[in-house]
Design a protein around this motif. Structure first.
Motif, PDB file in Angstrom:
ATOM      1  N   LEU A   3       0.710  -1.214  -0.052  1.00  0.00           N
ATOM      2  CA  LEU A   3       0.130  -0.043  -0.006  1.00  0.00           C
ATOM      3  C   LEU A   3       0.909   1.207  -0.081  1.00  0.00           C
ATOM      4  O   LEU A   3       1.877   1.303   0.710  1.00  0.00           O
ATOM      5  N   TYR A  53      -3.364  -3.344  11.390  1.00  0.00           N
ATOM      6  CA  TYR A  53      -3.540  -3.440  10.032  1.00  0.00           C
ATOM      7  C   TYR A  53      -2.936  -4.789   9.728  1.00  0.00           C
ATOM      8  O   TYR A  53      -1.729  -5.320   9.997  1.00  0.00           O
ATOM      9  N   SER A  55      -2.103  -7.199   6.574  1.00  0.00           N
ATOM     10  CA  SER A  55      -2.002  -7.068   5.031  1.00  0.00           C
ATOM     11  C   SER A  55      -2.661  -8.274   4.313  1.00  0.00           C
ATOM     12  O   SER A  55      -3.132  -8.234   3.332  1.00  0.00           O
ATOM     13  N   ARG A  58      -6.103  -8.059   4.326  1.00  0.00           N
ATOM     14  CA  ARG A  58      -6.622  -6.522   3.979  1.00  0.00           C
ATOM     15  C   ARG A  58      -7.538  -5.972   4.850  1.00  0.00           C
ATOM     16  O   ARG A  58      -8.467  -5.225   4.547  1.00  0.00           O
ATOM     17  N   TYR A  87      -8.430   1.373  -1.396  1.00  0.00           N
ATOM     18  CA  TYR A  87      -7.116   0.638  -1.430  1.00  0.00           C
ATOM     19  C   TYR A  87      -7.461  -0.931  -1.065  1.00  0.00           C
ATOM     20  O   TYR A  87      -6.674  -1.734  -1.191  1.00  0.00           O
ATOM     21  N   GLY A  88      -8.805  -1.355  -1.206  1.00  0.00           N
ATOM     22  CA  GLY A  88      -9.164  -2.543  -1.042  1.00  0.00           C
ATOM     23  C   GLY A  88      -9.017  -3.036   0.343  1.00  0.00           C
ATOM     24  O   GLY A  88      -8.689  -4.044   0.655  1.00  0.00           O
ATOM     25  N   VAL A  89      -9.170  -2.022   1.223  1.00  0.00           N
ATOM     26  CA  VAL A  89      -8.932  -2.423   2.645  1.00  0.00           C
ATOM     27  C   VAL A  89     -10.427  -2.336   3.357  1.00  0.00           C
ATOM     28  O   VAL A  89     -11.143  -1.540   3.201  1.00  0.00           O
ATOM     29  N   TYR A 117     -11.975 -13.444   5.842  1.00  0.00           N
ATOM     30  CA  TYR A 117     -11.362 -12.935   4.899  1.00  0.00           C
ATOM     31  C   TYR A 117     -10.276 -13.574   3.971  1.00  0.00           C
ATOM     32  O   TYR A 117      -9.919 -13.728   2.970  1.00  0.00           O
ATOM     33  N   THR A 121      -9.704 -15.385  -0.024  1.00  0.00           N
ATOM     34  CA  THR A 121      -8.726 -15.086  -0.897  1.00  0.00           C
ATOM     35  C   THR A 121      -8.173 -16.642  -1.178  1.00  0.00           C
ATOM     36  O   THR A 121      -7.630 -16.610  -2.323  1.00  0.00           O
TER      37      THR A 121
END
Length: 123
Positions: A3, A53, A55, A58, A87-89, A117, A121
């Motif tokens: 990011l 956060y 990653s 996300r 940002y896709g967060v 989440y 993915t």
């Protein structure tokens, strides 16, 4: 994908880490620092700095004090969430009272969200 962030946000994040609230310290030291999926504290994203956060998922975890529950605070948080979404967060919010009164439930919610989440993915 890393990011991007504004350069001055990095220095601000360092100050915020050094001056964490009691609730941020509790969540970090008593749960997230040892969580099996890595979290970062005070992570710059764009012009924003999120409390925590992950990653891989996300996922931003934000702890909100009383100022976030005014009309102005809620409007600012909605804009912040929209910017992070670009940002896709995804953002998961808890109040400081949640940390103080329902810490185990907060930890379970974070764990469930990260697992969900990550499963998305892997599909």
């Amino acid at each position: 994908m890393p990011l991007s962030y504004e350069p001055k946000a990095k220095a601000n994040a360092k100050v915020l880490r050094a001056n964490a609230t009691r609730q941020e310290r509790h969540l970090w030291y008593d749960f997230l620092s040892g969580y099996p999926v890595r979290f970062q504290r005070q992570k710059p994203i764009g012009s924003r700095i999120v409390d925590f956060y992950c990653s891989r998922a996300r996922l931003a975890v934000e702890l909100d004090g009383s100022q976030h529950y005014s009309e102005e605070g809620m409007t600012a948080d909605a804009l912040r969430t929209e910017e992070l979404s670009a940002y896709g967060v995804r953002v998961l919010r808890f109040s400081n009272a949640d940390i103080d009164l329902r810490f185990d439930a907060v930890c379970l919610s974070i764990d469930d969200t990260v697992r969900r989440y990550l499963a998305e993915t892997e599909e």
